[in-house]
Design an enzyme around this catalytic site. Structure first.
Site, PDB file in Angstrom:
ATOM      1  N   HIS A  18      -3.260   2.435  -7.784  1.00  0.00           N
ATOM      2  CA  HIS A  18      -2.060   3.002  -7.166  1.00  0.00           C
ATOM      3  C   HIS A  18      -0.920   2.042  -7.503  1.00  0.00           C
ATOM      4  CE1 HIS A  18      -0.360   5.924  -4.447  1.00  0.00           C
ATOM      5  NE2 HIS A  18       0.183   4.974  -3.701  1.00  0.00           N
ATOM      6  N   LYS A 163       5.484  12.609  -4.199  1.00  0.00           N
ATOM      7  CA  LYS A 163       6.372  11.442  -4.244  1.00  0.00           C
ATOM      8  C   LYS A 163       5.919  10.604  -5.432  1.00  0.00           C
ATOM      9  CE  LYS A 163       6.539   7.369  -1.261  1.00  0.00           C
ATOM     10  NZ  LYS A 163       6.838   6.888   0.095  1.00  0.00           N
ATOM     11  N   LYS A 165       6.131   7.098  -7.600  1.00  0.00           N
ATOM     12  CA  LYS A 165       6.472   5.689  -7.470  1.00  0.00           C
ATOM     13  C   LYS A 165       7.124   5.241  -8.762  1.00  0.00           C
ATOM     14  CE  LYS A 165       4.868   4.403  -3.458  1.00  0.00           C
ATOM     15  NZ  LYS A 165       5.767   3.821  -2.455  1.00  0.00           N
ATOM     16  N   ASP A 194      10.144   7.193  -4.952  1.00  0.00           N
ATOM     17  CA  ASP A 194      10.261   5.971  -4.155  1.00  0.00           C
ATOM     18  C   ASP A 194      10.440   4.819  -5.124  1.00  0.00           C
ATOM     19  OD1 ASP A 194      10.170   3.940  -2.355  1.00  0.00           O
ATOM     20  OD2 ASP A 194       8.212   4.458  -1.498  1.00  0.00           O
ATOM     21  N   GLU A 220      13.971   7.467  -2.248  1.00  0.00           N
ATOM     22  CA  GLU A 220      13.576   6.509  -1.200  1.00  0.00           C
ATOM     23  C   GLU A 220      13.854   5.074  -1.634  1.00  0.00           C
ATOM     24  OE1 GLU A 220       9.656   7.360   0.188  1.00  0.00           O
ATOM     25  OE2 GLU A 220       9.381   5.394   1.110  1.00  0.00           O
ATOM     26  N   ASP A 245      13.530   2.968   3.809  1.00  0.00           N
ATOM     27  CA  ASP A 245      12.129   2.677   4.138  1.00  0.00           C
ATOM     28  C   ASP A 245      11.978   1.187   4.459  1.00  0.00           C
ATOM     29  OD1 ASP A 245       9.436   2.605   4.482  1.00  0.00           O
ATOM     30  OD2 ASP A 245       8.895   2.975   2.398  1.00  0.00           O
ATOM     31  N   LYS A 269       7.800   4.481  10.184  1.00  0.00           N
ATOM     32  CA  LYS A 269       6.432   3.959  10.070  1.00  0.00           C
ATOM     33  C   LYS A 269       6.105   3.233  11.359  1.00  0.00           C
ATOM     34  CE  LYS A 269       6.422   3.455   5.078  1.00  0.00           C
ATOM     35  NZ  LYS A 269       6.485   2.542   3.921  1.00  0.00           N
ATOM     36  N   GLU A 323       3.893  11.691   4.842  1.00  0.00           N
ATOM     37  CA  GLU A 323       3.063  11.264   3.708  1.00  0.00           C
ATOM     38  C   GLU A 323       1.764  10.668   4.253  1.00  0.00           C
ATOM     39  OE1 GLU A 323       5.537   8.367   1.683  1.00  0.00           O
ATOM     40  OE2 GLU A 323       5.229   6.900   3.273  1.00  0.00           O
TER      41      GLU A 323
END
Ligand code: MUC
Ligand code: MG
Length: 369
Positions: A18, A163, A165, A194, A220, A245, A269, A323
């Site tokens: 990831h 989303k 990255k 993001d 983001e 974020d 979050k 998410e």
């Protein structure tokens, strides 16, 4: 009475690498907190971080040591049903450590909701929805692989919000990658990015203009968290929604954003906010100020994901969805019954407390010794 607090670290491989601009994750360290009470009730919380210390200032190891040595001793012997009193003590004596505080507050609230026989959402003001839209993050680092992965998710009816990255490659390369995916998936699918703070303000002006023109829905954290003035200028310059974020560490940051028209959307979050109750305050500020809401994740496993789901289910407005896909990125399920993802939504658990039970046999195998 609170009798025992245990912190469990469990390393779980991810289903694929990831790739974020700050780290490439091959595994996730779940940080699980178990609070035992004299009446036989126990509660669970989670404080998982991303990439050790790559993403934020707490690591799994620091969370464990700080709970074991500094937080647990303050709580042992306190009345377990007085969650607000227990948390007021911790918030007064312990500086920072938002993730650790979140796990503790979650576990105490889970125990209290079980004691009362109600789902956790009902202690947080009450749910107004039973299921939450869930985005999936495409972060393999490869355009063709990301498109194939998104098509598979659409086919399974698991996600229709994606989303991406970006931020580790030159802006033009990232934009080409995103727009190729957007073109392949079509207009019915929401594609967001993001940047995880990777751009300068000038990079952001170029990048956002191209992404907005290409139909991207949400940008983001394009610039560094501390560059709040740049973020405000970008939010005012572009009509595409910008989301804060990493810059959002709880109610005071939320208030500052609201005061200076600094962003369009908050990624709420529970860990970054310092707990479920402060995260609810972040959402309240957003709703009062007309800022959009998005339910964020730190890629937690089932416990933290369930806790977040209970809170996000109480949000009247949730224009950008959530998410909450963390458990789906892991090769191992740590709940006895997995959370239910169907028809592009996560079902909010309905049982008492978090409504989920950790699988103790699994945790025995996975936990660090
Ligand atoms: C972040 O910055 O939003 C959430 C989803 C994901 O893939 O990474 C995280 C962290
Ligand atoms: Mg983010």
């Amino acid at each position: 009475m609170i009798t025992n607090i245990e912190v469990i670290l469990a390393d779980v491989p991810t289903i694929r690498p990831h790739k974020l601009s700050v780290a490439t994750m091959q595994s996730q360290t779940l940080v699980l907190v178990r609070v035992r009470c004299a009446d036989g009730i126990e509660g669970w919380g989670e404080a998982t971080t991303i990439g050790g210390l790559n993403y934020g200032e707490e690591s799994p190891d620091s969370i464990k040591v700080n709970i074991d040595k500094h937080i647990a001793p303050l709580l042992i012997g306190m009345e377990a049903s007085q969650v607000a009193k227990a948390m007021a003590k911790i918030r007064k004596i312990i500086q920072g450590n938002r993730f650790a505080k979140c796990a503790i507050e979650t576990a105490l609230l889970d125990a209290q909701a079980r004691r009362l026989g109600v789902p956790l959402s009902e202690l947080l003001g009450g749910r107004v929805r039973d299921a939450l839209p869930v985005a999936w993050t495409l972060a393999s680092g490869d355009t063709a692989k990301d498109i194939a992965e998104a098509e598979q998710m659409l086919e399974l009816r698991r996600h229709n919000i994606f989303k991406l990255k970006i931020g580790s490659r030159p802006v033009a390369d990232d934009v080409a990658h995103v727009l190729a995916i957007k073109k392949a998936l079509g207009d019915a699918v929401s594609v967001r990015v993001d940047v995880n703070q990777a751009w300068s303000e000038l990079d952001a002006v170029r990048g956002i203009a191209a992404l907005e023109a290409g139909g991207i829905d949400l940008i983001e954290q394009p610039v560094r968290a501390e560059h709040t003035a740049a973020m405000a200028r970008l939010a005012q310059r572009f009509s595409v929604a910008l989301m804060a974020d990493e810059a959002l560490h709880g109610p005071l940051d939320a208030l500052a954003f609201a005061r200076n028209d600094g962003t369009d959307v908050f990624a709420v979050k529970i860990t970054q906010s310092g707990g479920l109750v402060p995260a609810a305050q972040v959402a309240a500020v957003a709703q009062l100020a007309g800022i959009g809401l998005y339910g964020g994740t730190m890629l937690e496993g089932g416990v933290g994901t369930a806790a977040s789901a209970h809170l996000f289910a109480t949000f009247g407005e949730l224009a950008f969805g959530t998410e909450l896909f963390g458990p789906l990125l892991l090769t191992q399920e740590v709940l006895r019954t997995p959370l239910v993802y169907q028809d592009f939504m996560l079902q909010v658990p309905t049982g008492p407390g978090l409504g989920v039970e950790p699988d103790m046999d699994k945790l025995r195998d996975l936990r660090r010794r």
